[in-house]
Motif scaffolding. Structure first.
Motif, PDB file in Angstrom:
ATOM      1  N   ASP A  28       0.811  -1.222   0.000  1.00 34.53           N
ATOM      2  CA  ASP A  28       0.000   0.000   0.000  1.00 34.53           C
ATOM      3  C   ASP A  28       0.841   1.267   0.000  1.00 34.53           C
ATOM      4  O   ASP A  28       0.576   2.196  -0.769  1.00 34.53           O
ATOM      5  CB  ASP A  28      -0.933   0.006   1.222  1.00 34.53           C
ATOM      6  N   THR A  32       0.994   4.000  -3.079  1.00 36.66           N
ATOM      7  CA  THR A  32       0.696   5.423  -2.861  1.00 36.66           C
ATOM      8  C   THR A  32       1.832   6.287  -3.384  1.00 36.66           C
ATOM      9  O   THR A  32       1.600   7.291  -4.078  1.00 36.66           O
ATOM     10  CB  THR A  32       0.474   5.691  -1.367  1.00 36.66           C
ATOM     11  N   GLU A  59     -11.116   0.245  -6.785  1.00 31.53           N
ATOM     12  CA  GLU A  59     -11.161   0.783  -5.422  1.00 31.53           C
ATOM     13  C   GLU A  59      -9.830   1.399  -5.027  1.00 31.53           C
ATOM     14  O   GLU A  59      -9.776   2.491  -4.445  1.00 31.53           O
ATOM     15  CB  GLU A  59     -11.547  -0.321  -4.440  1.00 31.53           C
ATOM     16  N   LEU A  60      -8.738   0.706  -5.352  1.00 32.41           N
ATOM     17  CA  LEU A  60      -7.406   1.208  -5.028  1.00 32.41           C
ATOM     18  C   LEU A  60      -7.121   2.506  -5.771  1.00 32.41           C
ATOM     19  O   LEU A  60      -6.671   3.499  -5.169  1.00 32.41           O
ATOM     20  CB  LEU A  60      -6.354   0.155  -5.388  1.00 32.41           C
ATOM     21  N   LYS A  63      -9.157   5.463  -4.450  1.00 33.76           N
ATOM     22  CA  LYS A  63      -8.638   5.988  -3.183  1.00 33.76           C
ATOM     23  C   LYS A  63      -7.384   6.825  -3.400  1.00 33.76           C
ATOM     24  O   LYS A  63      -7.255   7.932  -2.843  1.00 33.76           O
ATOM     25  CB  LYS A  63      -8.331   4.826  -2.235  1.00 33.76           C
ATOM     26  N   LYS A  66      -8.207  10.189  -5.498  1.00 34.78           N
ATOM     27  CA  LYS A  66      -9.246  11.104  -5.017  1.00 34.78           C
ATOM     28  C   LYS A  66      -8.714  12.504  -4.705  1.00 34.78           C
ATOM     29  O   LYS A  66      -9.344  13.508  -5.068  1.00 34.78           O
ATOM     30  CB  LYS A  66      -9.939  10.515  -3.791  1.00 34.78           C
ATOM     31  N   ARG A 108     -16.783   2.568  -6.706  1.00 34.06           N
ATOM     32  CA  ARG A 108     -15.440   2.088  -6.364  1.00 34.06           C
ATOM     33  C   ARG A 108     -14.379   3.158  -6.623  1.00 34.06           C
ATOM     34  O   ARG A 108     -13.396   3.257  -5.884  1.00 34.06           O
ATOM     35  CB  ARG A 108     -15.118   0.816  -7.156  1.00 34.06           C
ATOM     36  N   GLN A 110     -14.784   6.317  -6.413  1.00 30.30           N
ATOM     37  CA  GLN A 110     -15.052   7.481  -5.560  1.00 30.30           C
ATOM     38  C   GLN A 110     -15.119   8.771  -6.372  1.00 30.30           C
ATOM     39  O   GLN A 110     -14.503   9.789  -6.034  1.00 30.30           O
ATOM     40  CB  GLN A 110     -13.995   7.609  -4.459  1.00 30.30           C
TER      41      GLN A 110
END
Length: 298
Positions: A28, A32, A59-60, A63, A66, A108, A110
């Motif tokens: 993770d 990022t 989803e990843l 996130k 966003k 998913r 967002q």
């Protein structure tokens, strides 16, 4: 980072696109860092699909992107539906399915809208008019800004070019897969549609992987092409992948080369400065690999 238009759509995307499919392989914290570094480097085109990791990839990406959503062009795909038991997926390009699937992708990811929604395949047996109706409805509803297809099939590409308002086609194209040069690239350029390229490194064969037969090319041809690319990379102090990518970008129909990225090393190689070879180099490369044609789906 250089940017190119996606046909006549008004979208402008980075020449290097971020292929998100394998990003889940990274821890993770590293994922990022990779995405933030990509955005800081000027990559603004991110491509995923609802199929990848059974939705977890969306989803990843949702996130991670966003905080910078307004700065990027977000693309995803639809048409493949996972079976209830998770054993595989079925093809479903129907209007009802697309109208339901988009809401799940939006959740998913967002986001309130998808910049480029792509049909993840397609055949001439599909209910093409119905599929187009679904995309057009989503544009009118504001859930998507534009739509396109991901396909290598000339007959499918031709049908959508004639019957729809697609702005782009994602297809496989490389020095070792010059089939799109026969008619498809010119067709899309003439009709004001952009090309999102995948497979520019030919499964890594143009970037140092051991040679093997590829799309009908014997090992000797693959070795010759890879050798030409490596020779220029060594002479210029760059990488074979940079030269292989530049071959694809030389075609004016291409909007972005989507590179699969799952490590920081891959990202840094993808955003490294690319060479600007003269026309003679492209001629030399093309002599090393015979042009081929699509044998099916013409």
């Amino acid at each position: 980072m250089n940017y190119r238009p996606v046909g006549k759509s008004g979208l402008s995307v980075s020449e290097t696109g971020f292929g998100c499919m394998s990003l889940a392989k990274a821890p993770d914290a590293e994922a990022t860092a990779i995405v933030h570094t990509a955005v800081d480097a000027g990559i603004n085109y991110f491509d995923t699909a609802d199929l990848y990791d059974k939705g977890a990839n969306e989803e990843l990406i949702g996130k991670l992107l966003k905080p910078v959503r307004s700065k990027i062009v977000l693309a995803t795909k639809v048409g493949n539906r996972w079976k209830d038991d998770g054993s595989g997926w079925d093809w479903n390009p129907t209007k009802d399915y697309i109208l339901k699937a988009v809401d799940e992708s939006l959740r998913r990811l967002q986001t309130d809208y998808i910049d480029l929604y792509q049909l993840h395949g397609g055949t001439m047996d599909d209910p093409i008019d119905e599929t187009i109706e679904a995309f057009e409805q989503l544009v009118q509803q504001g859930k998507i800004r534009h739509y396109g297809i991901s396909s290598i099939r000339p007959n499918v590409i031709r049908a959508y070019t004639e019957e729809s308002n697609i702005i782009s086609v994602m297809l496989q194209y490389s020095l070792l897969d010059r089939r799109p040069e026969e008619t498809v690239l010119d067709l899309l350029k003439t009709n004001g549609m952009g090309v999102m390229v995948r497979g520019a490194l030919a499964q890594g064969l143009l970037a140092g992987k051991a040679p093997k037969e590829y799309l009908g090319h014997p090992v000797s041809t693959v070795q010759s092409a890879a050798g030409q690319v490596k020779k220029q990379a060594t002479a210029s102090g760059t990488t074979p992948s940079a030269w292989a990518t530049q071959y694809v970008l030389n075609n004016p129909a291409v909007s972005s080369v989507v590179t699969g990225i799952s490590t920081m090393e891959q990202l840094l190689e993808a955003i490294a400065p690319r060479p600007q070879p003269d026309a003679a180099w492209f001629d030399e490369l093309e002599r090393s690999v015979p042009a081929s044609q699509y044998r099916e789906h013409r």
